[in-house]
Motif scaffolding. Sequence first.
Motif, PDB file in Angstrom:
ATOM      1  N   TYR A  95       0.829  -1.193   0.000  1.00 52.79           N
ATOM      2  CA  TYR A  95       0.000   0.000   0.000  1.00 52.79           C
ATOM      3  C   TYR A  95       0.867   1.248   0.000  1.00 52.79           C
ATOM      4  CZ  TYR A  95      -3.835  -3.077   1.399  1.00 52.79           C
ATOM      5  OH  TYR A  95      -4.776  -4.068   1.447  1.00 52.79           O
ATOM      6  N   CYS A  96       0.506   2.174  -0.847  1.00 55.21           N
ATOM      7  CA  CYS A  96       1.104   3.501  -0.837  1.00 55.21           C
ATOM      8  C   CYS A  96       0.360   4.362   0.181  1.00 55.21           C
ATOM      9  CB  CYS A  96       0.994   4.100  -2.231  1.00 55.21           C
ATOM     10  SG  CYS A  96       1.604   5.772  -2.403  1.00 55.21           S
ATOM     11  N   ALA A  97       1.088   5.259   0.826  1.00 53.75           N
ATOM     12  CA  ALA A  97       0.484   6.142   1.814  1.00 53.75           C
ATOM     13  C   ALA A  97       1.086   7.531   1.684  1.00 53.75           C
ATOM     14  CB  ALA A  97       0.687   5.597   3.221  1.00 53.75           C
ATOM     15  N   GLY A  98       0.310   8.568   2.090  1.00 51.72           N
ATOM     16  CA  GLY A  98       0.803   9.927   1.946  1.00 51.72           C
ATOM     17  C   GLY A  98       0.357  10.839   3.075  1.00 51.72           C
ATOM     18  N   GLY A  99       1.064  11.976   3.183  1.00 50.91           N
ATOM     19  CA  GLY A  99       0.754  12.927   4.234  1.00 50.91           C
ATOM     20  C   GLY A  99       1.256  12.457   5.580  1.00 50.91           C
ATOM     21  N   GLY A 100       0.784  13.090   6.643  1.00 51.63           N
ATOM     22  CA  GLY A 100       1.125  12.648   7.981  1.00 51.63           C
ATOM     23  C   GLY A 100       2.568  12.890   8.358  1.00 51.63           C
ATOM     24  N   THR A 101       3.074  12.075   9.293  1.00 47.95           N
ATOM     25  CA  THR A 101       4.409  12.292   9.838  1.00 47.95           C
ATOM     26  C   THR A 101       5.233  11.011   9.832  1.00 47.95           C
ATOM     27  OG1 THR A 101       3.544  11.902  12.057  1.00 47.95           O
ATOM     28  CG2 THR A 101       3.714  14.184  11.349  1.00 47.95           C
ATOM     29  N   ILE A 102       6.535  11.185   9.588  1.00 46.69           N
ATOM     30  CA  ILE A 102       7.464  10.066   9.648  1.00 46.69           C
ATOM     31  C   ILE A 102       8.048   9.997  11.052  1.00 46.69           C
ATOM     32  CG2 ILE A 102       9.600   9.096   8.735  1.00 46.69           C
ATOM     33  CD1 ILE A 102       9.075  10.605   6.139  1.00 46.69           C
ATOM     34  N   GLU A 103       8.068   8.794  11.580  1.00 51.11           N
ATOM     35  CA  GLU A 103       8.659   8.569  12.898  1.00 51.11           C
ATOM     36  C   GLU A 103       9.831   7.620  12.730  1.00 51.11           C
ATOM     37  OE1 GLU A 103       5.367   7.074  15.084  1.00 51.11           O
ATOM     38  OE2 GLU A 103       4.148   8.850  14.715  1.00 51.11           O
ATOM     39  N   TYR A 104      10.500   7.324  13.809  1.00 49.32           N
ATOM     40  CA  TYR A 104      11.647   6.423  13.710  1.00 49.32           C
ATOM     41  C   TYR A 104      11.173   5.027  13.323  1.00 49.32           C
ATOM     42  CZ  TYR A 104      15.814   3.792  14.942  1.00 49.32           C
ATOM     43  OH  TYR A 104      16.906   2.968  14.898  1.00 49.32           O
ATOM     44  N   ARG A 105      11.531   4.596  12.140  1.00 44.53           N
ATOM     45  CA  ARG A 105      11.156   3.289  11.601  1.00 44.53           C
ATOM     46  C   ARG A 105       9.645   3.070  11.638  1.00 44.53           C
ATOM     47  NH1 ARG A 105      16.098  -0.638  13.784  1.00 44.53           N
ATOM     48  NH2 ARG A 105      17.768   0.580  12.802  1.00 44.53           N
ATOM     49  N   ASP A 106       8.918   4.141  11.388  1.00 40.28           N
ATOM     50  CA  ASP A 106       7.467   4.054  11.337  1.00 40.28           C
ATOM     51  C   ASP A 106       6.948   5.297  10.640  1.00 40.28           C
ATOM     52  OD1 ASP A 106       4.949   3.073  13.819  1.00 40.28           O
ATOM     53  OD2 ASP A 106       4.967   3.023  11.627  1.00 40.28           O
ATOM     54  N   TYR A 107       5.657   5.252  10.317  1.00 36.86           N
ATOM     55  CA  TYR A 107       5.058   6.345   9.562  1.00 36.86           C
ATOM     56  C   TYR A 107       3.574   6.365   9.841  1.00 36.86           C
ATOM     57  CZ  TYR A 107       3.586   8.776   5.236  1.00 36.86           C
ATOM     58  OH  TYR A 107       3.034   9.630   4.324  1.00 36.86           O
ATOM     59  N   ASP A 108       3.048   7.564  10.069  1.00 38.21           N
ATOM     60  CA  ASP A 108       1.631   7.738  10.374  1.00 38.21           C
ATOM     61  C   ASP A 108       1.018   8.605   9.289  1.00 38.21           C
ATOM     62  OD1 ASP A 108      -0.258   9.343  13.067  1.00 38.21           O
ATOM     63  OD2 ASP A 108      -0.821   7.828  11.584  1.00 38.21           O
ATOM     64  N   PRO A 109       0.479   7.998   8.233  1.00 37.53           N
ATOM     65  CA  PRO A 109       0.001   8.780   7.085  1.00 37.53           C
ATOM     66  C   PRO A 109      -1.450   9.230   7.230  1.00 37.53           C
ATOM     67  CG  PRO A 109      -0.152   6.465   6.584  1.00 37.53           C
ATOM     68  CD  PRO A 109       0.394   6.565   7.971  1.00 37.53           C
ATOM     69  N   ASP A 110      -1.843  10.113   6.333  1.00 34.65           N
ATOM     70  CA  ASP A 110      -3.229  10.584   6.285  1.00 34.65           C
ATOM     71  C   ASP A 110      -4.022   9.915   5.168  1.00 34.65           C
ATOM     72  OD1 ASP A 110      -1.988  13.912   6.934  1.00 34.65           O
ATOM     73  OD2 ASP A 110      -2.835  12.465   8.358  1.00 34.65           O
ATOM     74  N   TYR A 111      -3.323   9.495   4.131  1.00 28.71           N
ATOM     75  CA  TYR A 111      -3.997   8.982   2.942  1.00 28.71           C
ATOM     76  C   TYR A 111      -3.467   7.596   2.584  1.00 28.71           C
ATOM     77  CZ  TYR A 111      -4.427  14.054   2.711  1.00 28.71           C
ATOM     78  OH  TYR A 111      -4.634  15.370   3.019  1.00 28.71           O
ATOM     79  N   TRP A 112      -4.334   6.813   1.937  1.00 30.39           N
ATOM     80  CA  TRP A 112      -3.966   5.452   1.556  1.00 30.39           C
ATOM     81  C   TRP A 112      -4.376   5.160   0.121  1.00 30.39           C
ATOM     82  CZ3 TRP A 112      -1.209   2.352   4.764  1.00 30.39           C
ATOM     83  CH2 TRP A 112      -1.166   2.693   6.120  1.00 30.39           C
ATOM     84  N   GLY A 113      -3.555   4.348  -0.544  1.00 27.87           N
ATOM     85  CA  GLY A 113      -3.939   3.805  -1.829  1.00 27.87           C
ATOM     86  C   GLY A 113      -4.688   2.501  -1.644  1.00 27.87           C
ATOM     87  N   GLN A 114      -5.064   1.893  -2.765  1.00 34.72           N
ATOM     88  CA  GLN A 114      -5.845   0.665  -2.731  1.00 34.72           C
ATOM     89  C   GLN A 114      -4.993  -0.580  -2.634  1.00 34.72           C
ATOM     90  OE1 GLN A 114      -9.310   0.523  -2.554  1.00 34.72           O
ATOM     91  NE2 GLN A 114      -8.898   2.680  -2.098  1.00 34.72           N
ATOM     92  N   GLY A 115      -3.723  -0.462  -2.933  1.00 41.80           N
ATOM     93  CA  GLY A 115      -2.826  -1.596  -2.802  1.00 41.80           C
ATOM     94  C   GLY A 115      -2.541  -2.296  -4.114  1.00 41.80           C
ATOM     95  N   THR A 116      -1.377  -2.927  -4.173  1.00 40.54           N
ATOM     96  CA  THR A 116      -0.985  -3.725  -5.323  1.00 40.54           C
ATOM     97  C   THR A 116      -0.319  -5.002  -4.806  1.00 40.54           C
ATOM     98  OG1 THR A 116       0.214  -3.712  -7.436  1.00 40.54           O
ATOM     99  CG2 THR A 116       1.274  -2.569  -5.607  1.00 40.54           C
ATOM    100  N   GLN A 117      -0.702  -6.129  -5.391  1.00 41.67           N
ATOM    101  CA  GLN A 117      -0.228  -7.423  -4.911  1.00 41.67           C
ATOM    102  C   GLN A 117       1.158  -7.733  -5.472  1.00 41.67           C
ATOM    103  OE1 GLN A 117      -1.836  -9.909  -2.850  1.00 41.67           O
ATOM    104  NE2 GLN A 117       0.202 -10.840  -2.940  1.00 41.67           N
ATOM    105  N   VAL A 118       2.050  -8.139  -4.589  1.00 43.44           N
ATOM    106  CA  VAL A 118       3.360  -8.663  -4.994  1.00 43.44           C
ATOM    107  C   VAL A 118       3.445 -10.100  -4.490  1.00 43.44           C
ATOM    108  CG1 VAL A 118       5.855  -8.498  -4.729  1.00 43.44           C
ATOM    109  CG2 VAL A 118       4.497  -6.422  -4.985  1.00 43.44           C
ATOM    110  N   THR A 119       3.677 -11.019  -5.393  1.00 38.56           N
ATOM    111  CA  THR A 119       3.793 -12.429  -5.036  1.00 38.56           C
ATOM    112  C   THR A 119       5.174 -12.921  -5.448  1.00 38.56           C
ATOM    113  OG1 THR A 119       1.420 -12.765  -5.348  1.00 38.56           O
ATOM    114  CG2 THR A 119       2.822 -14.724  -5.313  1.00 38.56           C
ATOM    115  N   VAL A 120       5.906 -13.464  -4.480  1.00 42.35           N
ATOM    116  CA  VAL A 120       7.254 -13.962  -4.739  1.00 42.35           C
ATOM    117  C   VAL A 120       7.229 -15.481  -4.669  1.00 42.35           C
ATOM    118  CG1 VAL A 120       9.679 -13.865  -4.084  1.00 42.35           C
ATOM    119  CG2 VAL A 120       8.193 -11.878  -3.687  1.00 42.35           C
ATOM    120  N   SER A 121       7.570 -16.117  -5.758  1.00 44.52           N
ATOM    121  CA  SER A 121       7.576 -17.577  -5.810  1.00 44.52           C
ATOM    122  C   SER A 121       8.965 -18.112  -5.479  1.00 44.52           C
ATOM    123  CB  SER A 121       7.151 -18.051  -7.195  1.00 44.52           C
ATOM    124  OG  SER A 121       8.087 -17.610  -8.165  1.00 44.52           O
ATOM    125  N   SER A 122       8.966 -19.264  -4.844  1.00 47.30           N
ATOM    126  CA  SER A 122      10.258 -19.870  -4.446  1.00 47.30           C
ATOM    127  C   SER A 122      10.822 -20.763  -5.531  1.00 47.30           C
ATOM    128  CB  SER A 122      10.069 -20.662  -3.160  1.00 47.30           C
ATOM    129  OG  SER A 122       9.090 -21.662  -3.352  1.00 47.30           O
TER     130      SER A 122
END
Length: 122
Positions: A95-122
Amino acid sequence: QVQLVESGGGLVQAGGSRRLSCAASGGTFSNYAMGWFRQEPGKEREFVAAINWSGGYTQYADSVKGRFTISRDNAKNTVYLQLNNLTPEDTAVYYCAGGGTIEYRDYDPDYWGQGTQVTVSS
């Protein structure tokens, strides 16, 4: 109203690479932070990476540091996530996210995308 649209997901083999893109509209993209989260089935959404408005400050989750790279192009209103050396454990909806504030190794956004699937095969 800010809209975020992800692209670039798909199926990739372990050890491979993928670049995700997120196009933003409806706001002043260059003014705000952007980031990425991911969610595996049955698990909570987790922080992956974030970048400040200028691209000069980034944060990464420990699980992806050194393998994933976040970047942005303010002229194109787009943020990217380069995924390298992928493993099956990286399989998730990203998921993509935007706005909000970046914290140490974390992020609190205001906006969200719908998401895109990533599948990794072994």
